[in-house]
Write an enzyme that holds these catalytic residues in place. Structure first.
Site, PDB file in Angstrom:
ATOM      1  N   SER A  17       0.824  -1.212   0.000  1.00 46.04           N
ATOM      2  CA  SER A  17       0.000   0.000   0.000  1.00 46.04           C
ATOM      3  C   SER A  17       0.857   1.260   0.000  1.00 46.04           C
ATOM      4  O   SER A  17       0.488   2.282   0.555  1.00 46.04           O
ATOM      5  CB  SER A  17      -0.911  -0.004   1.220  1.00 46.04           C
ATOM      6  OG  SER A  17      -0.116  -0.195   2.393  1.00 46.04           O
ATOM      7  N   GLY A  18       2.026   1.160  -0.630  1.00 48.53           N
ATOM      8  CA  GLY A  18       2.857   2.351  -0.817  1.00 48.53           C
ATOM      9  C   GLY A  18       2.288   3.163  -1.973  1.00 48.53           C
ATOM     10  O   GLY A  18       1.118   3.018  -2.341  1.00 48.53           O
ATOM     11  N   GLY A  21       1.652   0.623  -4.820  1.00 45.56           N
ATOM     12  CA  GLY A  21       0.643  -0.347  -4.388  1.00 45.56           C
ATOM     13  C   GLY A  21      -0.741   0.275  -4.337  1.00 45.56           C
ATOM     14  O   GLY A  21      -1.725  -0.303  -4.810  1.00 45.56           O
ATOM     15  N   LYS A 140       9.674  -3.849  -9.216  1.00 48.98           N
ATOM     16  CA  LYS A 140      10.736  -3.947 -10.217  1.00 48.98           C
ATOM     17  C   LYS A 140      12.013  -4.490  -9.601  1.00 48.98           C
ATOM     18  O   LYS A 140      12.224  -4.375  -8.403  1.00 48.98           O
ATOM     19  CB  LYS A 140      11.004  -2.573 -10.841  1.00 48.98           C
ATOM     20  CG  LYS A 140       9.877  -2.157 -11.765  1.00 48.98           C
ATOM     21  CD  LYS A 140      10.241  -0.979 -12.632  1.00 48.98           C
ATOM     22  CE  LYS A 140       8.987  -0.538 -13.370  1.00 48.98           C
ATOM     23  NZ  LYS A 140       9.240   0.531 -14.334  1.00 48.98           N
ATOM     24  N   ALA A 173       4.353   6.069 -10.815  1.00 52.41           N
ATOM     25  CA  ALA A 173       3.076   5.815 -10.136  1.00 52.41           C
ATOM     26  C   ALA A 173       2.195   7.053 -10.053  1.00 52.41           C
ATOM     27  O   ALA A 173       0.995   6.991 -10.350  1.00 52.41           O
ATOM     28  CB  ALA A 173       3.350   5.265  -8.740  1.00 52.41           C
ATOM     29  N   LYS A 268      17.565  -1.358 -16.611  1.00 47.71           N
ATOM     30  CA  LYS A 268      17.402   0.024 -17.109  1.00 47.71           C
ATOM     31  C   LYS A 268      18.066   1.033 -16.186  1.00 47.71           C
ATOM     32  O   LYS A 268      18.463   2.110 -16.620  1.00 47.71           O
ATOM     33  CB  LYS A 268      15.931   0.354 -17.269  1.00 47.71           C
ATOM     34  CG  LYS A 268      15.157   0.216 -15.963  1.00 47.71           C
ATOM     35  CD  LYS A 268      14.174   1.312 -15.706  1.00 47.71           C
ATOM     36  CE  LYS A 268      13.734   1.240 -14.260  1.00 47.71           C
ATOM     37  NZ  LYS A 268      12.611   2.073 -13.933  1.00 47.71           N
ATOM     38  N   GLN A 363      19.122   2.739  -6.846  1.00 51.87           N
ATOM     39  CA  GLN A 363      18.892   1.404  -7.388  1.00 51.87           C
ATOM     40  C   GLN A 363      19.963   1.072  -8.426  1.00 51.87           C
ATOM     41  O   GLN A 363      20.484  -0.038  -8.472  1.00 51.87           O
ATOM     42  CB  GLN A 363      17.496   1.371  -8.025  1.00 51.87           C
ATOM     43  CG  GLN A 363      16.946  -0.013  -8.257  1.00 51.87           C
ATOM     44  CD  GLN A 363      16.681  -0.744  -6.954  1.00 51.87           C
ATOM     45  OE1 GLN A 363      15.972  -0.247  -6.103  1.00 51.87           O
ATOM     46  NE2 GLN A 363      17.267  -1.926  -6.792  1.00 51.87           N
TER      47      GLN A 363
END
Lengths: 412, 412
Positions: A17-18, A21, A140, A173, A268, A363
């Site tokens: 639920s971020g 999410g 991801k 998002a 990526k 990342q």
């Protein structure tokens, strides 16, 4: 036809639920309402409970500074004020803080958790879900180490002994939550477990677990161990899975290549660092487009080298999870921006991580190191000159100015 | 081996001396010096003579306001002060204002002229070049009309009865002139005319003229009519052609698909308009990446529909002339910028052409109209929803906000 005879409907749970999410829960809550013969109306969303103090600026402020429970706020004001503020959720999204309860009787689980929580969350669900549930992983990234490559979908599928596909694309998002147009790629190719629901690809053993580099990873559940979906349910065909995710503002293309879709979202980030380096040098748009193109072809090669022919070139060159996600990440993503900043300020990327991200790791830097460690153990660093160049630049062994010579194809 | 026995060297002429032409002359003048066994040192550059008044700011100002001849300036100060200022040309670039004289005895002609001058320039060269010369066209674009599609390379090849390939990529000339890193794609696939120099693809009839939509265009020279290169010359193989263009800052990949390379340079301008529209609406990077991806796949489909299987998917999805040129054009090219501006200012693209370009037409708008006229005549508008959407937006029949629904794939 099968739909007409089905007596049950699919129950859907979003595990997470971020920001992403909650966006997925909103989207899926819209699609289930549009397909009432296939799906139950209520979409469960597992919420990791937190106390939230609503600010005085919020339209939900009640005149008190007392903290409230995030799940209660979501279920009363239909907004995730902490992670997706100012977006109204459909009332059929129901926040549930009890993980097993949120997944109980669900035939379709959508995992949207931060990378590091996937394994432990699945452990908590072991033996507590329907044996014939299916899943899609929207997180991801992949786990790469010297030992091998593990897809998130594989961790989920093996822990829960269910089939798990993947969803990835050029998907910021907040833009999707605002219903701005975008596309995504869903990889979904369950092995034949059920005579009513043959594998779309026609390849009898095209389970995601068969895609894993066999010498490097533990075997996962084979089709023989997976429980078929009972006949009372509508089939979870490509067509019906597409209906669960497709919206007028969120176009879905379905492929069979789970490994490719998962790798795209991880690799990526290395390309975005390279694009940031050349952009930071002021080399212009030709150079940036060139490293993006070279990077996409290294993704293709990586897929083929470690996942065999089941990793398809077109996943990287033609789908949202490949070329489009590379484009988005190299236009303004965090990895791109920090790499560019490092060059412009003549600082290391670690200094930028300290000053701009409070020490949080990018990342791209983690993935560049993990991929390099893996390539080294395979003796294949030279086959991936751009990925290797990014690693060597991060390590200070090479300069960004060396990129053209480092990636120049060798001809006799 | 063949090179050792060759008694003659190739003489190279660049036909054109604008921004891109002068850049190509500089680059080729560097490569011929690096390959003295293959190429003569002098590179002729045909210059359309102009009187130039050197400004007082120029390092070449002689204290007089008298106009000077552009060709003389180039040959004395080694700079094209009008079209490529502040870039020093190697002294082996020799400006020549006499077109036939500049091409005399040349075995390799590089055409870099504005689109509209190609046909008439070739007419002037008819019968005045070596019958076994070969050419590469570096001018982007194709001629599309209701009657069919004509590649620039085809116009050159048919008028002069020689083989002509194409060069295209993410190639902003000023960046290459400054030796900033970039890549390009050279399409070069002559039919077998010479036993010493077989067609690289191994396909016996893979001349560019065979790629043309047979129902729509006039037949061009067949391999039987082309004159083989005499044995005294080194072969013009992929390897040697690559040596003529490749530099440490300009990486060359050679393909056989002349049609694909030529189409990429034309169709990308339609995609850049679409990207500008969605960016102008403030839809963000997901949406921009999505229209780019959809556009690349429409390029692939266009190539296959009108040039058959000889137009390869990979030319568009993997080469600089395809995906990379789309990326560059959608990051900051003129078509992108003007389309974005039109939406932001709520003006038509024609008003933007008037106010920003002094009424000059954007390449993208002309191509969108030409391609639409052609698709209409073929009854195929619906097969290319993005190209058709851009046309309809330009015409005022549709709004940019309609793009997602216009390009939404139809499923049963």
């Amino acid at each position: 036809m099968a739909t007409l005879s089905a007596q049950k409907k699919h129950k859907v749970t979003v595990v997470g639920s971020g920001n992403w999410g909650t966006t997925m829960a909103k989207l899926v809550a819209e699609t289930v309402r549009e397909n009432p013969t296939l799906f139950e109306e209520t979409v469960q969303m597992w919420v990791y409970e937190e106390d939230v103090t609503i600010s005085k600026d919020s339209r939900h402020y009640k005149g008190s500074d007392q903290p409230e429970k995030l799940s209660q706020i979501i279920n009363t004001v239909h907004e995730n004020v902490k992670y997706l503020p100012n977006i109204t959720l459909p009332p059929n999204v129901v926040a549930n803080t009890d993980l097993p309860s949120s997944c109980k009787d669900s035939t379709f689980l959508i995992f949207v958790l931060p990378h590091q929580f996937i394994a432990r969350t699945c452990k908590q669900l072991e033996g507590k879900i329907l044996p014939y549930a299916r899943a899609i992983c929207c997180t991801k990234g992949v786990d790469v180490s010297e030992k091998g490559i593990r897809l998130m979908s594989e961790t989920i599928g093996m822990t829960l002994n269910i089939y798990c596909g993947a969803l990835s694309g050029a998907n910021i998002a907040s833009e999707i939550a605002q219903e701005k147009y975008s596309e995504t790629t869903v990889a979904y190719d369950p092995p034949p477990m059920d005579s009513r629901n043959p594998t779309p690809s026609g390849s009898p053993n095209a389970s995601q677990v068969d895609l894993i580099n066999p010498s490097k990873t533990t075997p996962g559940p084979r089709s023989a161990h997976l429980t078929p979906l009972p006949n009372e349910y509508p089939p979870l065909s490509h067509e019906n899975v597409r209906k669960l995710f497709h919206r007028p503002y969120f176009h879905v293309r379905i492929v069979n290549d789970v490994a490719g879709v998962s790798l795209g979202g991880a690799l990526k980030n290395i390309i975005a660092l390279a694009a940031g380096f050349v952009d930071g040098l002021g080399w212009g748009d030709n150079a940036k487009a060139a490293v993006m193109r070279v990077g996409i072809l290294e993704m293709v090669k990586f897929g083929k080298a470690f996942f065999g022919e089941s990793s398809r070139t077109s996943t990287f060159t033609e789908e949202s999870c490949g070329v489009a996600d590379v484009v988005t990440s190299c236009m303004g993503g965090r990895n791109f921006r920090c790499a560019k900043m490092a060059i412009q300020r003549a600082q290391t990327i670690y200094e930028i991580e300290q000053s701009e991200l409070n020490g949080q790791k990018l990342q791209g830097t983690s993935t560049a190191y993990e991929v390099n460690e893996f390539l080294k153990s395979e003796g294949m660093e030279e086959e991936f000159p751009l990925f290797t160049a990014v690693y060597n630049i991060l390590e200070g062994n090479k300069k960004p100015e060396n990129i053209p010579e480092l990636i120049e194809p060798k001809y006799k």
